[in-house]
Design a protein around this motif. Structure first.
Motif, PDB file in Angstrom:
ATOM      1  N   GLU A 158     -24.430  74.486   5.462  1.00 21.90           N
ATOM      2  CA  GLU A 158     -23.947  74.867   6.643  1.00 21.90           C
ATOM      3  C   GLU A 158     -25.083  75.594   7.484  1.00 21.90           C
ATOM      4  O   GLU A 158     -25.866  76.418   6.978  1.00 21.90           O
ATOM      5  CB  GLU A 158     -22.744  75.681   6.773  1.00 21.90           C
ATOM      6  N   LEU A 159     -25.238  74.917   8.871  1.00 18.71           N
ATOM      7  CA  LEU A 159     -25.874  75.259   9.771  1.00 18.71           C
ATOM      8  C   LEU A 159     -25.113  76.123  10.756  1.00 18.71           C
ATOM      9  O   LEU A 159     -24.142  75.249  11.324  1.00 18.71           O
ATOM     10  CB  LEU A 159     -26.737  74.458  10.678  1.00 18.71           C
ATOM     11  N   ASN A 160     -24.813  77.523  10.664  1.00 19.10           N
ATOM     12  CA  ASN A 160     -23.721  78.136  11.332  1.00 19.10           C
ATOM     13  C   ASN A 160     -23.864  78.426  12.716  1.00 19.10           C
ATOM     14  O   ASN A 160     -24.875  79.335  12.893  1.00 19.10           O
ATOM     15  CB  ASN A 160     -23.419  79.239  10.586  1.00 19.10           C
ATOM     16  N   ALA A 183     -36.274  73.704   4.419  1.00 14.58           N
ATOM     17  CA  ALA A 183     -36.158  73.394   3.105  1.00 14.58           C
ATOM     18  C   ALA A 183     -35.238  72.187   3.039  1.00 14.58           C
ATOM     19  O   ALA A 183     -35.600  71.383   2.182  1.00 14.58           O
ATOM     20  CB  ALA A 183     -35.432  74.574   2.563  1.00 14.58           C
ATOM     21  N   CYS A 184     -34.248  72.154   3.893  1.00 13.40           N
ATOM     22  CA  CYS A 184     -33.251  70.816   3.746  1.00 13.40           C
ATOM     23  C   CYS A 184     -34.143  69.351   4.056  1.00 13.40           C
ATOM     24  O   CYS A 184     -33.950  68.351   3.633  1.00 13.40           O
ATOM     25  CB  CYS A 184     -32.058  71.125   4.523  1.00 13.40           C
ATOM     26  N   LYS A 185     -34.799  69.667   5.148  1.00 20.69           N
ATOM     27  CA  LYS A 185     -35.650  68.724   5.646  1.00 20.69           C
ATOM     28  C   LYS A 185     -36.930  68.263   4.338  1.00 20.69           C
ATOM     29  O   LYS A 185     -36.859  67.109   4.182  1.00 20.69           O
ATOM     30  CB  LYS A 185     -36.534  68.904   6.670  1.00 20.69           C
ATOM     31  N   LYS A 186     -37.374  69.262   3.942  1.00 24.84           N
ATOM     32  CA  LYS A 186     -38.327  68.756   2.648  1.00 24.84           C
ATOM     33  C   LYS A 186     -37.714  68.249   1.537  1.00 24.84           C
ATOM     34  O   LYS A 186     -38.236  67.074   1.025  1.00 24.84           O
ATOM     35  CB  LYS A 186     -39.071  70.278   2.200  1.00 24.84           C
ATOM     36  N   VAL A 187     -36.564  68.558   1.102  1.00 22.86           N
ATOM     37  CA  VAL A 187     -35.799  67.891  -0.204  1.00 22.86           C
ATOM     38  C   VAL A 187     -34.929  66.937   0.295  1.00 22.86           C
ATOM     39  O   VAL A 187     -34.435  66.062  -0.812  1.00 22.86           O
ATOM     40  CB  VAL A 187     -35.357  68.860  -1.159  1.00 22.86           C
ATOM     41  N   GLY A 188     -34.657  66.668   1.626  1.00 26.60           N
ATOM     42  CA  GLY A 188     -33.649  65.458   1.797  1.00 26.60           C
ATOM     43  C   GLY A 188     -32.372  66.047   1.492  1.00 26.60           C
ATOM     44  O   GLY A 188     -31.267  65.275   1.274  1.00 26.60           O
ATOM     45  N   CYS A 189     -31.677  67.236   1.919  1.00 23.35           N
ATOM     46  CA  CYS A 189     -30.432  67.687   1.385  1.00 23.35           C
ATOM     47  C   CYS A 189     -29.831  67.445   3.033  1.00 23.35           C
ATOM     48  O   CYS A 189     -30.060  67.880   4.099  1.00 23.35           O
ATOM     49  CB  CYS A 189     -30.438  69.246   1.204  1.00 23.35           C
ATOM     50  N   MET A 190     -28.416  67.280   2.708  1.00 19.94           N
ATOM     51  CA  MET A 190     -27.530  67.117   3.926  1.00 19.94           C
ATOM     52  C   MET A 190     -27.026  68.476   4.442  1.00 19.94           C
ATOM     53  O   MET A 190     -26.715  69.491   3.479  1.00 19.94           O
ATOM     54  CB  MET A 190     -26.181  66.215   3.535  1.00 19.94           C
ATOM     55  N   ILE A 191     -26.742  68.444   5.391  1.00 15.28           N
ATOM     56  CA  ILE A 191     -26.270  69.908   6.347  1.00 15.28           C
ATOM     57  C   ILE A 191     -25.107  69.465   7.116  1.00 15.28           C
ATOM     58  O   ILE A 191     -24.902  68.396   7.378  1.00 15.28           O
ATOM     59  CB  ILE A 191     -27.433  70.579   7.026  1.00 15.28           C
ATOM     60  N   VAL A 192     -24.421  70.359   7.514  1.00 17.04           N
ATOM     61  CA  VAL A 192     -23.301  70.324   8.385  1.00 17.04           C
ATOM     62  C   VAL A 192     -23.496  71.267   9.383  1.00 17.04           C
ATOM     63  O   VAL A 192     -23.688  72.630   9.019  1.00 17.04           O
ATOM     64  CB  VAL A 192     -21.948  70.078   7.783  1.00 17.04           C
ATOM     65  N   LEU A 193     -23.305  70.919  10.756  1.00 16.21           N
ATOM     66  CA  LEU A 193     -23.091  72.043  11.981  1.00 16.21           C
ATOM     67  C   LEU A 193     -21.672  72.280  12.116  1.00 16.21           C
ATOM     68  O   LEU A 193     -20.914  71.563  12.050  1.00 16.21           O
ATOM     69  CB  LEU A 193     -23.525  71.455  13.169  1.00 16.21           C
ATOM     70  N   ASN A 194     -21.502  73.630  11.780  1.00 15.96           N
ATOM     71  CA  ASN A 194     -20.269  74.285  12.000  1.00 15.96           C
ATOM     72  C   ASN A 194     -20.111  75.519  13.011  1.00 15.96           C
ATOM     73  O   ASN A 194     -21.310  76.172  13.084  1.00 15.96           O
ATOM     74  CB  ASN A 194     -19.593  74.708  10.752  1.00 15.96           C
ATOM     75  N   SER A 195     -19.209  75.494  13.576  1.00 15.72           N
ATOM     76  CA  SER A 195     -19.145  76.508  14.683  1.00 15.72           C
ATOM     77  C   SER A 195     -18.590  77.773  14.168  1.00 15.72           C
ATOM     78  O   SER A 195     -19.232  79.040  14.811  1.00 15.72           O
ATOM     79  CB  SER A 195     -18.025  76.258  15.777  1.00 15.72           C
TER      80      SER A 195
END
Length: 244
Positions: A158-160, A183-195
């Motif tokens: 999560e990107l909080n 880090a997520c960009k480097k390894v290709g990991c999915m993120i989710v934007l949450n409020s």
């Protein structure tokens, strides 16, 4: 690209939030969200939601006023073993779960090794789909290692948006959110934007997050909020890989 979901929100059931489920869904519709996730706090935190709340979520319609409602939970990570505070028979009935460190439930005296051990267990927990606000500097984290573990187990990081507020209670949120994205960009990991909304006015809020995403040039294809086709498949992938 348009944000279509918010999976980290709280209702008055959480004890320290201020809006009803209906108010939150109305706010989600006004923001143009297609998916609204309710994720009240599990019982382990002071003021947390009683487990009866989660057992009774089945009465909530899956669609309300044109918004798809996902029934979730924010679990508390209790120890370095990745123990959480709801039983399997409840977790298996939820659409998704977030797991997070909270100071009343997990001491900041834990070491980096302790924290990474907890995250490893959480990533392999088939009922956890999202790592919540890993940006809190009170809990040291090797973000590249976390991103690798999350990618391997199809767990979202999560990107909080709440962590990025100028008055946020978490430590070094801005700096650590940047590290998470890198880090997520480097390894290709999915993120989710949450409020992490605790009031309806914040549901769907992603203003601080989108600024940071642009600053680090984070790939849009790695953001679940902009990729509706990956939503259900992502959860199915998480389930299958974690149970192998």
């Amino acid at each position: 690209m348009k944000n279509i979901l918010d999976l980290h929100t709280h209702t008055i059931s959480s004890g320290h939030a201020y809006s009803t489920l209906q108010e939150n869904i109305q706010a989600a519709k006004l923001k143009g969200l297609k998916y609204y996730g309710m994720s009240d706090h599990a019982p382990g935190i002071p003021g947390g939601t009683h487990f009866f709340h989660f057992k009774n979520l089945e009465i909530i319609p899956t669609e309300i006023d044109g918004v798809r409602v996902l029934r979730g939970c924010e679990l508390n990570i209790i120890d370095e073993l990745g123990t959480v505070d709801l039983e399997k028979n409840i977790l298996e009935k939820l659409d998704y779960c977030i797991a997070s460190f909270h100071s009343p439930c997990y001491s900041s005296k834990h070491t980096l090794e302790d924290n990474m051990s907890a995250y490893k267990a959480i990533c392999h927990n088939p009922y956890v789909h999202i790592i919540g606000h890993a940006d809190d500097g009170r809990y040291p984290c090797d973000y590249e290692e976390l991103a690798k573990m999350a990618k391997e187990t199809n767990t979202l990081i999560e990107l909080n948006n709440s962590s990025l507020r100028p008055n946020a209670s978490r430590i070094n949120g801005q700096e650590n959110c940047r590290k998470i994205l890198q880090a997520c960009k480097k390894v290709g990991c999915m993120i989710v934007l949450n409020s992490d909304a605790h009031i309806s006015f914040d549901v769907g809020r992603d203003d601080y997050s989108t600024i940071l995403i642009e600053e680090v040039d984070f790939p849009k294809e790695l953001i679940l909020n902009y990729n509706e086709d990956k939503l259900n498949n992502f959860i199915k992938l998480k389930d299958s890989t974690s149970k192998e």
